[in-house]
Scaffold this active site. Structure first.
Site, PDB file in Angstrom:
ATOM      1  N   ARG A  45       0.795  -1.188   0.000  1.00 42.52           N
ATOM      2  CA  ARG A  45       0.000   0.000   0.000  1.00 42.52           C
ATOM      3  C   ARG A  45       0.846   1.265   0.000  1.00 42.52           C
ATOM      4  O   ARG A  45       0.350   2.356  -0.238  1.00 42.52           O
ATOM      5  CB  ARG A  45      -0.864  -0.018   1.276  1.00 42.52           C
ATOM      6  N   GLY A  46       2.125   1.118   0.261  1.00 43.71           N
ATOM      7  CA  GLY A  46       2.981   2.279   0.521  1.00 43.71           C
ATOM      8  C   GLY A  46       3.115   3.285  -0.595  1.00 43.71           C
ATOM      9  O   GLY A  46       3.486   4.430  -0.363  1.00 43.71           O
ATOM     10  N   GLU A 102       7.331   2.047  -6.463  1.00 44.85           N
ATOM     11  CA  GLU A 102       7.502   1.482  -5.118  1.00 44.85           C
ATOM     12  C   GLU A 102       7.792   2.619  -4.129  1.00 44.85           C
ATOM     13  O   GLU A 102       8.339   3.655  -4.516  1.00 44.85           O
ATOM     14  CB  GLU A 102       8.668   0.474  -5.181  1.00 44.85           C
ATOM     15  N   ASP A 103       7.446   2.419  -2.875  1.00 42.98           N
ATOM     16  CA  ASP A 103       7.751   3.459  -1.890  1.00 42.98           C
ATOM     17  C   ASP A 103       9.232   3.418  -1.481  1.00 42.98           C
ATOM     18  O   ASP A 103       9.929   4.415  -1.583  1.00 42.98           O
ATOM     19  CB  ASP A 103       6.814   3.361  -0.665  1.00 42.98           C
ATOM     20  N   ASP A 106      14.464  -1.573   0.138  1.00 40.71           N
ATOM     21  CA  ASP A 106      15.210  -1.822   1.373  1.00 40.71           C
ATOM     22  C   ASP A 106      16.154  -3.007   1.111  1.00 40.71           C
ATOM     23  O   ASP A 106      17.232  -2.823   0.552  1.00 40.71           O
ATOM     24  CB  ASP A 106      14.159  -2.101   2.454  1.00 40.71           C
ATOM     25  N   LYS A 134      17.299   2.632   0.364  1.00 43.11           N
ATOM     26  CA  LYS A 134      18.236   2.453   1.482  1.00 43.11           C
ATOM     27  C   LYS A 134      19.327   1.487   1.011  1.00 43.11           C
ATOM     28  O   LYS A 134      19.258   0.288   1.304  1.00 43.11           O
ATOM     29  CB  LYS A 134      17.526   1.814   2.679  1.00 43.11           C
ATOM     30  N   PHE A 155      14.247   3.803  10.031  1.00 45.62           N
ATOM     31  CA  PHE A 155      12.877   3.405   9.755  1.00 45.62           C
ATOM     32  C   PHE A 155      12.058   4.667   9.550  1.00 45.62           C
ATOM     33  O   PHE A 155      12.009   5.535  10.432  1.00 45.62           O
ATOM     34  CB  PHE A 155      12.300   2.549  10.877  1.00 45.62           C
ATOM     35  N   VAL A 156      11.428   4.796   8.379  1.00 44.91           N
ATOM     36  CA  VAL A 156      10.733   6.036   8.038  1.00 44.91           C
ATOM     37  C   VAL A 156       9.235   5.803   7.843  1.00 44.91           C
ATOM     38  O   VAL A 156       8.802   4.682   7.576  1.00 44.91           O
ATOM     39  CB  VAL A 156      11.332   6.690   6.772  1.00 44.91           C
ATOM     40  N   ASP A 162       3.991   3.457   6.233  1.00 46.84           N
ATOM     41  CA  ASP A 162       3.439   3.255   7.576  1.00 46.84           C
ATOM     42  C   ASP A 162       4.433   2.645   8.560  1.00 46.84           C
ATOM     43  O   ASP A 162       5.434   2.043   8.170  1.00 46.84           O
ATOM     44  CB  ASP A 162       2.245   2.293   7.504  1.00 46.84           C
ATOM     45  N   ARG A 168       0.604   6.932   7.491  1.00 47.78           N
ATOM     46  CA  ARG A 168       0.620   7.024   6.022  1.00 47.78           C
ATOM     47  C   ARG A 168       0.163   8.404   5.555  1.00 47.78           C
ATOM     48  O   ARG A 168       0.478   8.838   4.448  1.00 47.78           O
ATOM     49  CB  ARG A 168      -0.326   5.980   5.406  1.00 47.78           C
TER      50      ARG A 168
END
Ligand code: IMP
Length: 180
Positions: A45-46, A102-103, A106, A134, A155-156, A162, A168
């Protein structure tokens, strides 16, 4: 899930994000001609806030929006490394121009898995864009074609992203700092 108490420190402002999106769309225009329809695929959902701003910046062309959901962190802060498709695309992408949104990249497992799956459907051209990267966390050899911001191993949250399904709706990207 109950999360530990935390505060959010702003890392990237809404203004910086908006300016970066304009620049990213200039790059997207170089790859995808404006007279060909573009299928913009958001990873749920990001990416939902990012995709909303991206497609409005690409209003010079026909854009279709589709979504795909891959398993992610769930409610934890660590990648499961095993990627499952929870919701597939509604439309066909064979022979079409596709931009996968994509958000965050990682470990790289999610986007690399999704890209191999979508490439097997033989799109005409496929590009990937991630708002955040990242690189220090990478476990598979993967890099998105376009990246909004490289960030350190923090962690963001915010701008669609979220922590335990919260934050969000923040208009900026912030870093989670635990207070206990
Ligand atoms: P990867 O498969 O490890 O590259 O994970 C990518 C996914 O993990 C992203 O789409 C996010 O859903 C999630 N993720 C990675 N880093 C963060 C973070 O800092 N905050 C929230 N979610 C994150």
């Amino acid at each position: 899930m109950t999360s530990r108490p935390y505060v959010i420190d702003e890392m990237i402002s809404a203004k910086e994000i908006a300016a970066r999106i304009e620049a990213l769309c200039r790059e997207i225009r170089k790859t995808f001609p404006s007279n060909e329809r573009l299928v913009v695929v958001g990873l749920l959902r990001g990416s939902f806030v990012f995709i909303a701003d991206l497609v409005r910046e690409l209003s010079d062309r026909d854009v279709e929006v589709d979504f795909l959901e891959a398993s992610s962190y769930g409610n934890a802060m660590e990648s499961s490394r095993e990627v499952r498709i929870l919701k597939d695309l509604r439309g066909e992408i064979g022979g079409r121009n596709v931009l996968v949104v994509e958000d965050i990249v990682d470990t790289g497992y999610t986007l690399s898995h999704v890209v191999s799956l979508l490439k097997s459907r033989l799109p005409k051209r496929l590009q990937t864009i991630a708002l955040l990267d990242k690189p220090s966390r990478r476990e598979v050899d993967f890099r998105a074609d376009l990246i909004g911001f490289e960030i350190p191993d923090e962690f963001v949250v915010g701008y669609g992203i979220d922590y335990a399904q919260c934050n969000r709706n923040l208009p900026f990207i912030g870093k989670v700092r635990f207070t206990e």
